[in-house]
Design a protein around this motif. Structure first.
Motif, PDB file in Angstrom:
ATOM      1  N   ARG A  17      -1.543 -11.675 -10.795  1.00 19.34           N
ATOM      2  CA  ARG A  17      -1.011 -11.840 -12.154  1.00 19.34           C
ATOM      3  C   ARG A  17      -0.539 -10.533 -12.761  1.00 19.34           C
ATOM      4  O   ARG A  17       0.127 -10.539 -13.798  1.00 19.34           O
ATOM      5  N   ASP A  18      -0.897  -9.396 -12.165  1.00 25.91           N
ATOM      6  CA  ASP A  18      -0.548  -8.070 -12.682  1.00 25.91           C
ATOM      7  C   ASP A  18       0.965  -7.952 -12.849  1.00 25.91           C
ATOM      8  O   ASP A  18       1.718  -8.115 -11.900  1.00 25.91           O
ATOM      9  N   VAL A  19       1.409  -7.661 -14.073  1.00 26.76           N
ATOM     10  CA  VAL A  19       2.844  -7.602 -14.366  1.00 26.76           C
ATOM     11  C   VAL A  19       3.465  -6.249 -14.049  1.00 26.76           C
ATOM     12  O   VAL A  19       4.680  -6.103 -14.093  1.00 26.76           O
ATOM     13  N   GLY A  20       2.658  -5.236 -13.769  1.00 25.03           N
ATOM     14  CA  GLY A  20       3.171  -3.908 -13.469  1.00 25.03           C
ATOM     15  C   GLY A  20       3.345  -3.073 -14.723  1.00 25.03           C
ATOM     16  O   GLY A  20       3.326  -3.579 -15.849  1.00 25.03           O
ATOM     17  N   CYS A  21       3.530  -1.786 -14.511  1.00 27.43           N
ATOM     18  CA  CYS A  21       3.611  -0.837 -15.619  1.00 27.43           C
ATOM     19  C   CYS A  21       4.785  -1.117 -16.558  1.00 27.43           C
ATOM     20  O   CYS A  21       4.616  -1.096 -17.778  1.00 27.43           O
ATOM     21  N   GLU A  22       5.950  -1.353 -16.009  1.00 29.42           N
ATOM     22  CA  GLU A  22       7.135  -1.507 -16.851  1.00 29.42           C
ATOM     23  C   GLU A  22       6.989  -2.672 -17.831  1.00 29.42           C
ATOM     24  O   GLU A  22       7.193  -2.511 -19.038  1.00 29.42           O
ATOM     25  N   GLN A  23       6.625  -3.833 -17.335  1.00 28.41           N
ATOM     26  CA  GLN A  23       6.503  -4.986 -18.222  1.00 28.41           C
ATOM     27  C   GLN A  23       5.314  -4.837 -19.171  1.00 28.41           C
ATOM     28  O   GLN A  23       5.393  -5.232 -20.333  1.00 28.41           O
ATOM     29  N   ALA A  24       4.224  -4.259 -18.688  1.00 22.05           N
ATOM     30  CA  ALA A  24       3.067  -4.042 -19.560  1.00 22.05           C
ATOM     31  C   ALA A  24       3.434  -3.134 -20.720  1.00 22.05           C
ATOM     32  O   ALA A  24       3.056  -3.395 -21.865  1.00 22.05           O
ATOM     33  N   MET A  25       4.194  -2.083 -20.443  1.00 20.83           N
ATOM     34  CA  MET A  25       4.589  -1.165 -21.509  1.00 20.83           C
ATOM     35  C   MET A  25       5.550  -1.830 -22.498  1.00 20.83           C
ATOM     36  O   MET A  25       5.506  -1.550 -23.695  1.00 20.83           O
ATOM     37  N   GLU A  26       6.388  -2.729 -22.009  1.00 21.99           N
ATOM     38  CA  GLU A  26       7.300  -3.452 -22.902  1.00 21.99           C
ATOM     39  C   GLU A  26       6.528  -4.342 -23.869  1.00 21.99           C
ATOM     40  O   GLU A  26       6.966  -4.549 -25.003  1.00 21.99           O
ATOM     41  N   MET A  27       5.400  -4.881 -23.428  1.00 22.64           N
ATOM     42  CA  MET A  27       4.614  -5.815 -24.233  1.00 22.64           C
ATOM     43  C   MET A  27       3.434  -5.158 -24.938  1.00 22.64           C
ATOM     44  O   MET A  27       2.754  -5.810 -25.729  1.00 22.64           O
ATOM     45  N   LEU A  28       3.187  -3.887 -24.672  1.00 28.45           N
ATOM     46  CA  LEU A  28       1.941  -3.271 -25.119  1.00 28.45           C
ATOM     47  C   LEU A  28       1.769  -3.318 -26.632  1.00 28.45           C
ATOM     48  O   LEU A  28       0.673  -3.590 -27.123  1.00 28.45           O
ATOM     49  N   HIS A  29       2.822  -3.104 -27.404  1.00 25.86           N
ATOM     50  CA  HIS A  29       2.672  -3.114 -28.860  1.00 25.86           C
ATOM     51  C   HIS A  29       2.247  -4.497 -29.366  1.00 25.86           C
ATOM     52  O   HIS A  29       1.427  -4.615 -30.271  1.00 25.86           O
ATOM     53  N   ILE A  30       2.763  -5.546 -28.751  1.00 30.14           N
ATOM     54  CA  ILE A  30       2.374  -6.902 -29.131  1.00 30.14           C
ATOM     55  C   ILE A  30       0.934  -7.166 -28.710  1.00 30.14           C
ATOM     56  O   ILE A  30       0.131  -7.719 -29.469  1.00 30.14           O
ATOM     57  N   TYR A  31       0.611  -6.760 -27.493  1.00 33.98           N
ATOM     58  CA  TYR A  31      -0.736  -6.941 -26.957  1.00 33.98           C
ATOM     59  C   TYR A  31      -1.762  -6.219 -27.829  1.00 33.98           C
ATOM     60  O   TYR A  31      -2.819  -6.774 -28.154  1.00 33.98           O
TER      61      TYR A  31
END
Length: 71
Positions: A17-31
């Motif tokens: 399920r790990d989305v990787g660094c790039e996608q995680a960083m794109e969503m981090l503010h929402i998360y």
């Protein structure tokens, strides 16, 4: 164990399920906003949660942002 073997073993243990660094960083503010509000960020974004468990640098970014918003 040499470095190549260690890298392969880390890769094989990666949560699918790990989305990787790039996608995680794109969503981090929402998360971070959801986590700070107690809104179930892990349940809503399990791929980001899986990534933060596996990636030390991204987890540090998360912790810093969470602290900055007072979560």
């Amino acid at each position: 164990m040499n470095e190549s073997t260690a890298r392969i073993e880390r890769f094989l243990r990666t949560d699918p399920r790990d989305v990787g660094c790039e996608q995680a960083m794109e969503m981090l503010h929402i998360y971070v906003d959801l986590a700070a509000a107690g809104g179930g960020a892990q349940a809503r974004y399990p791929g980001v949660a899986a990534h933060l468990r596996a990636c030390g640098p991204c987890a540090e970014d998360f912790d810093g942002l969470l602290a900055a918003v007072g979560g």
